[in-house]
Design a protein around this motif. Structure first.
Motif, PDB file in Angstrom:
ATOM      1  N   HIS A 146     -10.642 -18.157 -51.457  1.00  0.00           N
ATOM      2  CA  HIS A 146     -11.427 -18.928 -50.482  1.00  0.00           C
ATOM      3  C   HIS A 146     -11.364 -18.289 -49.095  1.00  0.00           C
ATOM      4  O   HIS A 146     -12.368 -18.269 -48.372  1.00  0.00           O
ATOM      5  N   PRO A 166      -9.786 -24.386 -48.417  1.00  0.00           N
ATOM      6  CA  PRO A 166     -10.895 -23.912 -47.578  1.00  0.00           C
ATOM      7  C   PRO A 166     -10.431 -23.574 -46.167  1.00  0.00           C
ATOM      8  O   PRO A 166      -9.388 -24.050 -45.707  1.00  0.00           O
ATOM      9  N   ALA A 178     -17.775 -24.164 -50.736  1.00  0.00           N
ATOM     10  CA  ALA A 178     -16.436 -24.666 -51.077  1.00  0.00           C
ATOM     11  C   ALA A 178     -15.345 -24.026 -50.226  1.00  0.00           C
ATOM     12  O   ALA A 178     -14.282 -24.614 -50.019  1.00  0.00           O
TER      13      ALA A 178
END
Length: 824
Positions: free
Chosen positions: A624, A655, A812
């Motif tokens: 991420h 995130p 995301a």
């Protein structure tokens, strides 16, 4: 072809040409005589003639056919010979390669042996990937390695040196590894010594230090080898004379701060030039006047309109405000100041009365004291609703809009000292005023501006006076006078520095002496000075400048031109170049560097054969973090095919959190991570932000700063200073924005051939890409957690490009918690 042959006698002419009766009679008698086996002379002659005739015809036909074929064949051969010869003159091709056409002598057995040794000697987590082995075993003269954030390039580069030295027998004195900063050099030296020890080779600190260099530490010995320059000092290292010679040349090339020793030389040159050069004096006058006077604001400016409404209220509290600010200056021992008469003068501002703090007779100018930026911005007068800083800002705006008297606004204690020392004729004070070149974010002392502008121009590989002569400015633009003054000053400064004992020279001038513009100077260098550049390995190559590129190419061309004689009796033969970098981490364009040389590597470093390697594994961050950083930077031009993937230990996918600026909330979260035992990086864009945050995290700062530096878990740095570092949790404070347009940098960018053809603002457009790369660098420092605190809409920067504009909506890998989202 006619069968009639006119040369035959009448008796041998064909029967067909006789009269019909004679022809019949001849055949009749001919048949009879044939039966009697008698010979009739006329018939015999006719037969002979028929035979001659038919033979002649057949011969001519056969001869014609054969002759024709033979003639065509001969003709064809003539044409082929003529076709193989060019009628136009063509010179031989030019070999403009920087390297011979050769390969590293790597056998399958040697590769197998090294791989087995690495598997045995290095821990499992340090075993090279397939792409890393490709880098280690590259056998071509030139190699470019695109190594993204957290790619593990350092260990791979050390193993490349192990290959060359241990397995191929290349001397360490034939190699140079270039790092950009003192810190990265120190880390690499330690790693080199550690890994060489595993292979049973005790590498001394001196051996490692001689191998791992900055560009500066390689160029200085070259210049010192020239007659008369044996004791040459670098201008950038003047304050470090007391340190060891090696430390002197190990400075950060991106550190622009001027120290006292350097300022002494700058000021001495300034006063000498000001005394003797009338044109220089004429140019300084408009610069001084422009710099010292308070800048006007249009009365319809939004700030003026907003603050006009409180003019009367501000006037009522103005005397108390003057008292408070004078007290601050007095406590800082910056007031009163010799040369300024401390008497207050009243001014009519939009129908209300305000006050100045003093008067300078020599300039016939009034003085207003400002609020020094180092003071606590929360200072408030008793019973006042606004801070002193806010009250002062209102007064300043009103003066900018409505005061037309000659007025000097002293913004800081330091600037006041410079102004007045200059007014007093102090030769050590320099010009005594600050200046702001269009496009720069802040004003600075005039001579500091000269050094910064000259450095930028020279980093682009240009000569300062020559570049200035090609610039254009509007007639009333003060930058026109600035750059003409710079041209005169810079030439005088170079002469002044060389006249010192020992002589002094800037690093830029040293590189220019041995660049492609001066190849004859390289002929003066000994083989011993050039040999360490034979096998050159450069880290962080995306941050290289045109000036350095020119020096590298010139050095490699000279090494090749000297041929095999330069390497007689040595294991290391010929030359090679291996460059490691990441164009997504190129963040020093404001100093004159450009990622274009790395992106166009094959064109810039011509080679008979080259290898391109992409290290896509990221051993630092989870996916991420990687995806969020790449999403932002992907709008900038880049080497095609880049996409990193998380490798190593699996981690939770968290995130990147984007939040509104909240200093207390940020401090609370930072303290939580510190108590959990996490390492922390707090990265900021403005130094004032660091001071503000420290107010809220004093408990952590006090504990952490008492530990040795290596043991500290909290580091506070600018985005730019964080290159190469990592932490469990990263706190990003502030957006990455392109706030200004730089007319002069756009002009010299074009002169240097940077940017797209026909682009009138190549530097500004390059900077719009660079802010995205800066955000990428910040985010990719994070191992697990990344928090990005973005300021609300700034009226000054509302319409300027920002990295946060690229935050992905509905992705995301981003969690956007801002109240007024600007996600796209």
């Amino acid at each position: 072809m006619s069968q009639h042959t006119p040369d035959l006698p009448p008796e041998l002419r064909p029967l067909a040409e006789m009269p019909l009766l004679k022809r019949l009679a001849a055949r009749f008698f001919g048949h009879g005589l044939t039966r009697l086996r008698a010979q009739h002379r006329a018939s015999w002659l006719h037969g002979q003639a028929d035979g001659f005739r038919s033979g002649h015809i057949a011969g001519v036909e056969y001869g014609y056919k054969e002759g024709k074929l033979e003639g065509l064949e001969e003709g064809r051969q003539v044409l082929l010979i003529r076709d193989s010869r060019s009628t136009e003159h063509r010179p031989p091709n030019i070999d403009d390669h920087l390297f011979d056409d050769w390969r590293l002598p790597l056998t399958a057995e040697l590769k197998k042996r090294m791989k087995a040794d690495v598997a045995r000697l290095l821990p499992a987590h340090a075993q090279p990937s397939a792409a890393q082995w490709k880098m280690i075993f590259s056998d071509t003269p030139s190699t470019s390695v695109i190594a993204g954030a957290g790619a593990g390039k350092s260990t791979t580069l050390v193993l490349r040196i192990v290959l060359l030295a241990h397995y191929l027998g290349f001397e360490l004195s034939s190699m140079t590894v270039v790092t950009f900063t003192r810190e990265s050099r120190k880390d690499f030296i330690s790693k080199l010594i550690e890994i060489f020890a595993l292979w049973g080779r005790a590498l001394s600190f001196k051996e490692a230090r001689d191998l791992v260099r900055t560009f500066h530490s390689r160029i200085l010995p070259m210049v010192r080898s020239l007659p008369g320059f044996e004791r040459l000092q670098a201008f950038e290292n003047l304050s470090l004379r007391a340190q060891g010679d090696d430390e002197q040349v190990d400075s950060n090339p991106f550190d622009l701060r001027i120290n006292d020793a350097q300022r002494q030389q700058l000021n001495a040159c300034y006063h000498a030039l000001y005394t003797r050069d009338e044109r220089f004096r004429e140019l300084i006058q408009p610069l001084s006047r422009h710099a010292l006077q308070l800048k006007e604001l249009e009365r319809d400016h939004p700030d003026v309109q907003k603050r006009m409404a409180v003019t009367e209220l501000a006037a009522k509290r103005d005397e108390e405000l003057c008292d408070t600010i004078e007290d601050l200056w007095f406590r800082a021992k910056a007031w009163p100041i010799r040369g300024i008469e401390p008497n207050r003068q009243t001014f009519d501002i939009n129908g209300s009365t305000f006050h100045s703090h003093g008067y300078i007779p020599s300039l016939d100018a009034w003085v207003v004291l400002g609020f020094d930026p180092r003071e606590n911005p929360q200072v408030t007068r008793p019973n006042a609703k606004l801070t002193v800083r806010a009250e002062w800002a209102v007064k300043r705006t009103l003066f900018q809009a409505f005061c037309r008297k000659p007025l000097i606004w002293l913004d800081s204690y330091e600037s006041s000292k410079r102004v007045l020392a200059s007014l007093a004729g102090d030769a050590s004070a320099g010009p005594g005023f600050d200046y702001k070149v269009k496009g720069e974010l802040a004003s600075a002392p005039l001579l500091d501006c000269f050094v910064a502008a000259a450095g930028f121009i020279e980093n682009l590989g240009l000569d300062v006076p020559n570049a200035v002569s090609q610039m254009s400015f509007a007639k009333d633009d003060p930058d026109r006078f600035f750059f003409e003054a710079l041209s005169l000053y810079w030439r005088a400064l170079e002469d002044h520095l060389l006249d010192q004992k020992p002589p002094i020279m800037t690093y830029n001038r040293m590189f220019a002496l041995f660049s492609e513009h001066s190849p004859e100077n390289l002929k003066l260098l000994s083989d011993e000075l050039l040999r360490p550049l034979s096998h050159l390995m450069i880290d962080e190559f995306q941050d290289v400048s045109p000036q350095i590129v020119s020096w590298i190419r010139a050095s490699l061309a000279e090494i090749r031109s000297r041929g095999p004689a330069m390497h007689v009796g040595r294991g290391a033969q010929r030359s090679s170049l291996l460059c490691v970098g990441d164009d997504w981490q190129s963040i020093y364009g404001w100093r004159g560097s450009s990622p274009s040389f790395f992106m166009e590597f094959n064109k810039e470093f011509s080679s008979p054969s080259t290898t391109k390697i992409m290290l896509s594994d990221n051993y630092r961050s989870h996916q991420h973090i990687i995806d969020a950083a790449e999403h932002i930077v992907r709008a900038a031009p880049a080497i095609a095919g880049k996409k990193a993937k998380a490798s190593g230990e699996p981690r939770d996918l968290l995130p990147v959190n984007v939040l509104d600026r909240d200093d207390q909330g940020m401090a609370k979260r930072l303290i939580e991570h510190y108590r959990k035992g996490d390492s922390i990086l707090m990265l900021y864009r403005k130094s004032s932000d660091k001071l503000l945050i420290e107010e809220h995290i004093k408990s952590v700062v006090n504990v952490d700063s008492s530990l040795p530096y290596e043991a500290r878990r909290l580091k506070q740095l600018t985005y730019h200073s964080a290159k190469g570092l990592q932490a469990d949790a990263v706190f990003l404070l502030g957006d990455c924005q392109h706030l200004t347009s730089s007319p002069y940098k756009n002009q010299v960018y074009r002169m240097a051939g940077l940017g797209k053809t026909g682009d009138s603002e190549p530097y500004d457009n390059a900077q719009k890409d660079e802010i995205l790369r800066l955000a990428y660098v910040g985010i990719t420092r994070a191992v697990s957690h990344c928090y990005w605190y973005v300021d609300g809409q700034d009226t000054q920067a509302a319409n300027t490009p920002k990295a946060s504009d690229r935050i992905g909506k509905g992705k995301a890998f981003f969690a956007d918690h801002r109240q007024a989202k600007t996600a796209v």
